[in-house]
Design a protein around this motif. Structure first.
Motif, short mmCIF file in Angstrom:
data_model
loop_
_atom_site.label_atom_id
_atom_site.label_comp_id
_atom_site.label_asym_id
_atom_site.label_seq_id
_atom_site.Cartn_x
_atom_site.Cartn_y
_atom_site.Cartn_z
N UNK A 145 38.44 35.75 27.96
CA UNK A 145 38.41 35.39 29.27
C UNK A 145 39.58 36.29 30.08
N UNK A 146 39.35 36.84 31.24
CA UNK A 146 40.40 37.51 31.89
C UNK A 146 41.31 36.81 32.50
N UNK A 147 42.59 37.32 32.40
CA UNK A 147 43.95 36.53 32.81
C UNK A 147 44.84 37.50 33.26
N UNK A 148 45.74 37.24 34.16
CA UNK A 148 46.88 38.35 34.64
C UNK A 148 47.88 37.86 33.65
N UNK A 149 47.71 36.60 32.93
CA UNK A 149 48.91 36.21 32.20
C UNK A 149 48.29 36.25 30.59
N UNK A 150 48.92 37.29 29.81
CA UNK A 150 48.38 37.46 28.33
C UNK A 150 48.47 36.33 27.47
N UNK A 151 49.46 35.30 27.90
CA UNK A 151 49.48 34.33 26.90
C UNK A 151 48.35 33.26 26.83
N UNK A 152 47.54 33.51 28.20
CA UNK A 152 46.28 32.57 28.20
C UNK A 152 45.17 33.22 27.98
N UNK B 88 44.00 29.09 43.90
CA UNK B 88 43.88 30.38 44.38
C UNK B 88 44.79 31.39 43.14
N UNK B 89 44.19 32.75 43.30
CA UNK B 89 45.13 33.68 42.43
C UNK B 89 45.27 34.93 43.31
N UNK B 90 46.35 35.13 43.70
CA UNK B 90 46.73 36.44 44.48
C UNK B 90 46.23 37.61 43.73
N UNK B 91 46.42 37.46 42.43
CA UNK B 91 46.53 38.76 41.60
C UNK B 91 44.79 39.42 41.39
N UNK B 92 43.80 38.35 41.60
CA UNK B 92 42.72 38.66 41.73
C UNK B 92 42.02 38.55 43.02
#
Length: 318
Positions: free
Chosen positions: A41-48, A292-296
């Protein structure tokens, strides 16, 4: 903060990581580097990025009704230096959703790294004067990325940079229950046979360029629950067959400002999962997503889906 400043900071950090990598050989000195291939699953946070990627598509046989998509996944190739707890790689991501009121269609690609650090051990003195070795005082994991993000809805490119850290104490610590990815309570207790938990936590910074030019502080939490873990292990050899996941991602501007929505992003997922092996998982899950997620470029949304998910990890380790 300008993009060049972010790049300089991450380059210096990478140099610092490499110096430690050369010093940190330890007992794994003879383990050669190896490659990994991962879909999740995509995420701007590598830890998740430990949850299966999801895809759902509908193709009506009617020209008046558009095709619909829900796609949230990444593909990554990594080079693992296990003896120094260092992983560097390249990644490509897609976050596309045409099922919601404000459609989302983001394509991203870039470079990533993850590095683990161990605080040096020390010796404690017991009342009898003998030295007692302390196994591992604490552990830090730093992760970061540099990537280009393309928003197909508004036809806009933007530069992004992310860096984050998570901290966990050693098992001998009084606060061992804070260790990330550690199951608690013990499965041999009465409560642990019925329900167990695990969690992740991290903090970091994220820079969003393009028309925004804003630096965010980020906080990420993930809590997972596994009902009937011990019972299912004895019945079907799958101790995490039932699962409930909750994630929370909060962001706030620390430099610059943005018109993008920054409401905390929350997800609740529950269902069944089949672990093919240690690294590969298939799920059928019900998802509730709000925020919301501003990075996506995801505006504040509130929607629910029933999807199939899969996580694949392959490596060349010998």
């Amino acid at each position: 903060m300008k993009p060049l400043s972010i790049v300089i900071i991450l380059v210096v950090l990478c140099m610092h990581i490499q110096i430690h990598a050369q010093q940190d050989s330890g007992v794994l000195e003879n383990v050669p580097p190896y490659f990994t291939f991962k879909i999740a699953e995509s995420s701007d946070n590598a830890f998740t990025r430990n949850r299966p990627g999801q895809i759902s598509a509908t193709f009506p046989g009617n020209d008046t009704i558009s095709d619909s998509w829900l796609l949230n996944s990444f593909v990554a190739f990594g080079l693992n230096f296990e003896k120094s707890n260092l992983v560097i790689g390249i990644t490509g991501e897609v976050q596309k959703n045409t099922l919601i009121e404000k459609e989302q269609d983001i394509r991203q690609y870039g470079l990533t790294f993850t590095k683990g650090f161990v605080i040096p051990n020390r010796n404690l003195q017991n009342p009898y004067g003998n030295s007692i070795p302390v196994v591992e005082a604490s552990r830090f994991i730093i992760s970061g990325s540099l990537k280009n993000s393309y928003n197909k809805i508004v036809k806009e490119n933007s530069f992004q940079a992310h860096v984050g850290v998570t901290f966990s104490r050693a098992k001998r610590s009084t606060f061992s229950f804070l260790n990330i990815n550690q199951l608690f309570p013990d499965e041999n207790t009465n409560f642990g046979k019925v329900l167990q938990f695990t969690h992740n936590h991290n903090v970091g910074l994220g820079y969003l360029g393009g028309n925004e030019n804003v630096l965010f502080a980020k906080l990420g939490l993930q809590l997972s629950a596994y009902p009937l873990r011990k019972i299912l292990e004895s019945w079907i050899k799958q101790n995490q067959f039932l699962f409930i996941d909750f994630t929370y991602a909060a962001r706030t501007e620390v430099s610059g400002s943005t018109d993008l929505e920054t409401n905390p992003y929350r997800t609740l997922s529950s269902g069944i999962q089949y672990r093919i092996d240690k690294n590969n998982t298939f799920q059928i899950a019900y998802n509730w997503i709000e925020g919301a997620n501003p990075f996506t470029a995801l505006a504040t949304q509130d929607f629910q889906t029933l999807v199939a998910k899969i996580k694949i990890t392959l490596d060349s380790k010998k």
